[in-house]
Design a protein around this motif. Structure first.
Motif, mmCIF file in Angstrom:
data_model
loop_
_atom_site.group_PDB
_atom_site.id
_atom_site.type_symbol
_atom_site.label_atom_id
_atom_site.label_comp_id
_atom_site.label_asym_id
_atom_site.label_seq_id
_atom_site.Cartn_x
_atom_site.Cartn_y
_atom_site.Cartn_z
ATOM 1 N N SER A 138 93.344 8.998 63.180
ATOM 2 C CA SER A 138 92.477 7.513 62.865
ATOM 3 C C SER A 138 90.920 8.103 63.108
ATOM 4 N N GLY A 139 90.278 7.255 62.144
ATOM 5 C CA GLY A 139 88.465 7.876 62.078
ATOM 6 C C GLY A 139 88.346 9.242 61.589
ATOM 7 N N LEU A 140 89.446 9.671 60.988
ATOM 8 C CA LEU A 140 88.920 11.250 60.383
ATOM 9 C C LEU A 140 89.281 10.734 59.208
ATOM 10 N N GLY A 141 90.218 10.294 58.690
ATOM 11 C CA GLY A 141 90.767 9.886 57.503
ATOM 12 C C GLY A 141 91.872 10.603 56.866
ATOM 13 N N ALA A 142 92.796 10.400 55.998
ATOM 14 C CA ALA A 142 93.450 11.423 55.583
ATOM 15 C C ALA A 142 93.137 12.658 54.814
ATOM 16 N N PHE A 143 94.387 13.685 54.268
ATOM 17 C CA PHE A 143 93.811 14.728 53.729
ATOM 18 C C PHE A 143 95.050 15.759 53.162
ATOM 19 N N VAL A 152 90.892 18.428 51.291
ATOM 20 C CA VAL A 152 90.476 17.246 50.073
ATOM 21 C C VAL A 152 91.391 15.808 50.556
ATOM 22 N N ALA A 153 90.295 15.078 50.096
ATOM 23 C CA ALA A 153 90.745 13.592 51.040
ATOM 24 C C ALA A 153 91.717 12.778 50.126
ATOM 25 N N ILE A 154 92.545 12.020 50.767
ATOM 26 C CA ILE A 154 93.662 11.662 49.966
ATOM 27 C C ILE A 154 93.638 9.769 50.271
ATOM 28 N N HIS A 155 93.737 9.117 48.859
ATOM 29 C CA HIS A 155 93.254 7.727 49.285
ATOM 30 C C HIS A 155 95.619 7.141 47.928
ATOM 31 N N THR A 156 95.818 5.904 48.052
ATOM 32 C CA THR A 156 96.439 5.185 48.303
ATOM 33 C C THR A 156 95.760 4.754 46.674
ATOM 34 N N ASP A 157 96.991 4.374 46.026
ATOM 35 C CA ASP A 157 96.088 3.812 44.207
ATOM 36 C C ASP A 157 96.448 2.416 44.380
ATOM 37 N N GLY A 233 95.022 4.805 53.228
ATOM 38 C CA GLY A 233 94.960 3.062 52.656
ATOM 39 C C GLY A 233 95.949 2.647 52.468
ATOM 40 N N GLY A 234 97.258 2.953 52.644
ATOM 41 C CA GLY A 234 99.096 2.593 52.351
ATOM 42 C C GLY A 234 99.389 1.505 54.005
ATOM 43 N N ARG A 235 100.386 1.622 53.951
ATOM 44 C CA ARG A 235 100.835 0.350 54.670
ATOM 45 C C ARG A 235 102.685 0.636 54.983
ATOM 46 N N TRP A 260 103.778 1.060 51.160
ATOM 47 C CA TRP A 260 103.341 0.439 50.528
ATOM 48 C C TRP A 260 101.964 0.866 50.166
ATOM 49 N N GLY A 261 101.781 1.520 48.156
ATOM 50 C CA GLY A 261 100.285 2.785 49.143
ATOM 51 C C GLY A 261 99.513 1.518 48.405
ATOM 52 N N GLY A 262 98.954 0.138 47.665
ATOM 53 C CA GLY A 262 98.434 -0.406 47.225
ATOM 54 C C GLY A 262 98.423 -2.071 48.529
ATOM 55 N N SER A 263 96.945 -2.033 48.074
ATOM 56 C CA SER A 263 96.450 -2.921 49.275
ATOM 57 C C SER A 263 97.357 -4.910 49.160
#
Length: 270
Positions: A138-143, A152-157, A233-235, A260-263
């Motif tokens: 938390s506060g650092l992100g996902a990699f 390498v930073a990762i993010h949901t679609d 960014g997912g849930r 879920w990946g999307g918002s």
């Protein structure tokens, strides 16, 4: 917001936990590359010497790293007495996907999560046979850690556009008859079966959109991946839309849930 000092400490902790998970993965691979025996636990789930070896490495390492934080591991639930006075405990699955390990299909992971007041605030997932590592705090992100060791930073679609198919992941070894009805409500889709917490990690890096899970899972199956998904960014939510909760570890089983990946969460899926 985390201050710089807290971010630095959390980053150091994340790196050390990742090293522990990698070490456990190496011990698992030593067993994976030869013949091994399979036992059955009281709940009829399989157990191998790889599970045991990874458990010892992780628990000893975490106790040395944070002696005041209790450890709840799948392979030792009896001695766990609850979170510490500040609400922290470690939640560990030394070998998630033992059935996949036995089948030798490479889809198994090491899961380590730090729980703070019922929520996963740090997570590490290592898939040793696939040379994959995912980390988050938390506060650092996902990699995702690349082959060269870089983070390498990762993010949901985002959710698929109208008319586009949902990329669905399903459990390879735990089918459930409710899945067909859920998919019919979801709409146009394609399904890829996969084992272990890899499913959630693929959603976290944007390679899939959703993973519904019906049937029993345990807290240690989901916590590390939940930290990664949320920081990407997912849930991960129950069918009532509430995040999975780890504040009552005496209750080891999760309710049914969806990753879920999307918002945007389509209401028909519930």
């Amino acid at each position: 917001m985390l201050n710089i000092t807290t971010k630095l400490l959390k980053s150091i902790l994340l790196e050390k936990v990742e090293q522990l998970a990698v070490e456990a993965g190496e011990a698992i691979m030593q067993v994976y590359c030869r013949e091994f025996a399979v036992e059955l636990k009281a709940d009829h789930s399989p157990l191998t010497e790889a599970d045991k070896a990874a458990h010892v490495i992780i628990v000893r390492g975490l106790q040395a790293l944070t002696p005041d934080v209790p450890v709840l591991s799948e392979e030792d639930t009896q001695r766990f007495e609850g979170a510490n006075a500040d609400g922290f405990y470690w939640l560990v699955d030394p070998l998630d996907g033992t059935k996949e390990f036995i089948k030798r299909n490479d889809e198994f992971t090491v899961n380590i999560a730090l729980i703070e007041r019922g929520q996963p605030v740090l997570g590490v997932v290592v898939a040793p046979a696939l040379s994959l590592t995912y980390v988050a705090a938390s506060g650092l992100g996902a990699f995702k850690i690349a082959v060269d060791g870089k983070y390498v930073a990762i993010h949901t679609d985002p959710a698929p556009l109208e008319g586009q198919p949902w990329r669905v992941l399903g459990s390879r070894s735990h089918p459930d008859p409710r899945m067909a009805d859920w998919l019919a409500a979801l709409g146009k889709h394609s399904v890829q079966p996969m084992g272990s917490s890899l499913k959630s990690c693929l959603i976290a890096e944007g390679r899939a959109d959703v993973y519904p899970r019906f049937g029993p899972t345990s807290l240690w199956d989901t916590a590390a991946a939940q930290a990664i998904v949320e920081q990407a960014g997912g849930r991960i939510v129950t069918c009532e839309g509430k995040p999975l909760d780890y504040s009552t570890p005496a209750q080891l089983l999760n309710p049914d849930f969806v990753v879920w990946g999307g918002s945007v969460l389509p209401s028909p899926a519930y």
